[in-house]
Design an enzyme around this catalytic site. Sequence first.
Site, short mmCIF file in Angstrom:
data_model
loop_
_atom_site.label_atom_id
_atom_site.label_comp_id
_atom_site.label_asym_id
_atom_site.label_seq_id
_atom_site.Cartn_x
_atom_site.Cartn_y
_atom_site.Cartn_z
N ASP A 344 37.20 18.68 73.45
CA ASP A 344 36.60 18.94 74.75
C ASP A 344 37.07 17.88 75.76
OD1 ASP A 344 34.48 20.29 76.40
OD2 ASP A 344 33.66 18.26 76.39
N GLU A 381 41.61 20.71 75.19
CA GLU A 381 41.21 21.27 76.47
C GLU A 381 41.82 20.34 77.51
OE1 GLU A 381 37.20 22.83 78.70
OE2 GLU A 381 37.14 20.85 77.78
#
Length: 710
Positions: A344, A381
């Site tokens: 993330d 990401e």
Amino acid sequence: MALDTSLLAGRPFPLGAHPEAGGVRFAVSAPPADAVEVCLISEDGGEQRVQLTERTFGVWHGLVAGVTPGQRYGYRVHGPYDPARGLRCNPAKLLVDPYARRITGAFTDLQAALGYAVDPMHGPPSSVDSLGSVPLSVVTSPGGPDTGVKPEVPFEEAVVYELHVRGFTKRHPAVPPHLRGTYLGLAHPAVVEHLVRLGVTTVELLPVHAFVDEPALIRDGRHNYWGYSPLSYFAPHPGYASEPGREIEEFRTMVAALHAVGIEVLIDVVFNHTCEGGPEGPTLSYRGFDAPGYYLHIEGGGSTLDITGCGNTLEAGSPQVVRLVTDSLRYWTTELGVDGFRFDLASTLGRPHGGRFDRASAMLTAITTDPVLSRCKLIAEPWDATGDGYRVGDFGVQWAEWNGRYRDTVRDFWRGHTGVRDLAYRLSGSSDLYADDLRRPWQSINFITAHDGFTLRDLVSYNEKHNEANGEDNRDGTNDNRSWNCGAEGETTDPAILSLRARQARNLLATLLFSTGTPMLTAGDELWRTQGGNNNAYCLDDETSWVEWKLTADAESMLAFTRRVIALRADSPALRQPEFFDGRTTPSGAPDLVWFRADGEEMAETDWFDDSRRFLGMWIDGSTSLSRTREGELVSDDSWLLLLNASPNPQEVTLPGPEYGTTYIPALDTTTPDGTPTTPTPKPPTTHLTLHPRSLLLLRVPEPTPPTRP
């Protein structure tokens, strides 16, 4: 009754609490501390403190006799409290071990956990003891159920399926009620069967690290559902266990059940921030041990530097954080059996000290050069909460990336807002982003939807977000949805609009599965799940977020269609190329890739710059797809012709000439609910077709003949 807590020196590494002969060896990094105490908590809440007397490399350690697995514990850190320098040692705050393998208890009192008395930047520390108001660490023995043989699915064959452990099975009628929403619920045979029949190869779990609610949610009486608020990077989230205290065993059992049917397990990891938030947040763990060693701070001051939008940012340039991250990743791989990770806000890992992104940063290098982690699937990401952090295409050679440009381009094309120039790059593996970096097309993780944003159904049903239920007056969530409601906002009974929405969804799914790269689907999209237009349901642990398993007729059709397109991709190596197209001549004599206009002629250079174009033909030679068997042998395939019409009008199309194939057989048509071609009859070259408005047609071209090219 007090434990016999005689103390031996122990050793500094590995960090954490490790049962050994004669007791448990504790080791925790706290360089600023003057003293560190291990606090053993009894069942009745009583506390027995043992001061660690050894400090090596800033690690406090000792072997405490009389302690056994199952013992609850925490730490108290004595040392400087100087917020102006970022130092926040406060022995009144019981701290979770950053390396705890298991977490128990709830975070119940925000005020008691605050490290400051009145002002987070000035004044004295809080003297309120947080014991009884914060989670505790638990000494844990290694091992557990066998996690099975890792499937090691080649990346070019992977179909990733992003799901939430709790929300995926919370409403599943075949799962016993006490298992719904748990690790064992995901391991239930009925759930595993759905995944197998769907055809996915790899599940990507939203965060399963132990997490707690952020201060803002606690103050408002809300709860974190997604889990992007980590407390411990080693402990599986206890809320997903069917039996409290057995989360490690249940997680391993879940992994084994998925491995047994050849499905990989990836987990979404949040190494960019923690649940402690900014300086005004609680002192639960990292802040109390060494705030400057764990968090980015503004140079010369005690305020944290926030490039995540979550109040704090882990300091990727700190050796302490690099060790924490790599130790955690290895633990989940070797002990808990996971096959890879989705990082993330991964750009923060390449921004040591909050500076410019560096793909060769210490953190990213440590991960990719680790002998264990280098064999895992590593997915970034590639952005954070800042403009400088948007790094799609900029990660290093071993990194796959969520391709946000793919999502945006495909959404724009099918809603009629863009031409075909950028679309061609996305369909063919995004060579403009990845080919120059020694990467492969499968390192482009192609997606249309994800947990963060509209579901597939909502993407074709809403123009605007509808997040009122989140309690933030609809201010949260992105406004850049690139969605189209097909003529009415939200639910409608208009049959024409409903038909168009379903067709648009099929267009998006088919484009995703037939694009070169690694497709990622969002759980529930195949079941026609809606969130009522909410594009940021991070705090809604209810029917808004849970997958609905009672299938309507529309859901049955979407499920059948999704299974069909996934199966087509799996059976067709040419549709999942492991190498970039480069115009090379193939054994059939034709180039590997040709782009067509509607008149059956190849696209000219000037055609690409006509932004009004809403049609594109893509011909893929299959005589050698450059795909290989597990034994390394090249495999061949039929060739394919993909026709995409995003226009609201019918499109007259001429099939390519005989140099590309003698027969064109319709294989998938998005104008029908399950994708069955309306006219399955084989077509000869140069046949004239009428492509329906806003539709996609895939044709198989068997046994391509050598072309006669000028």
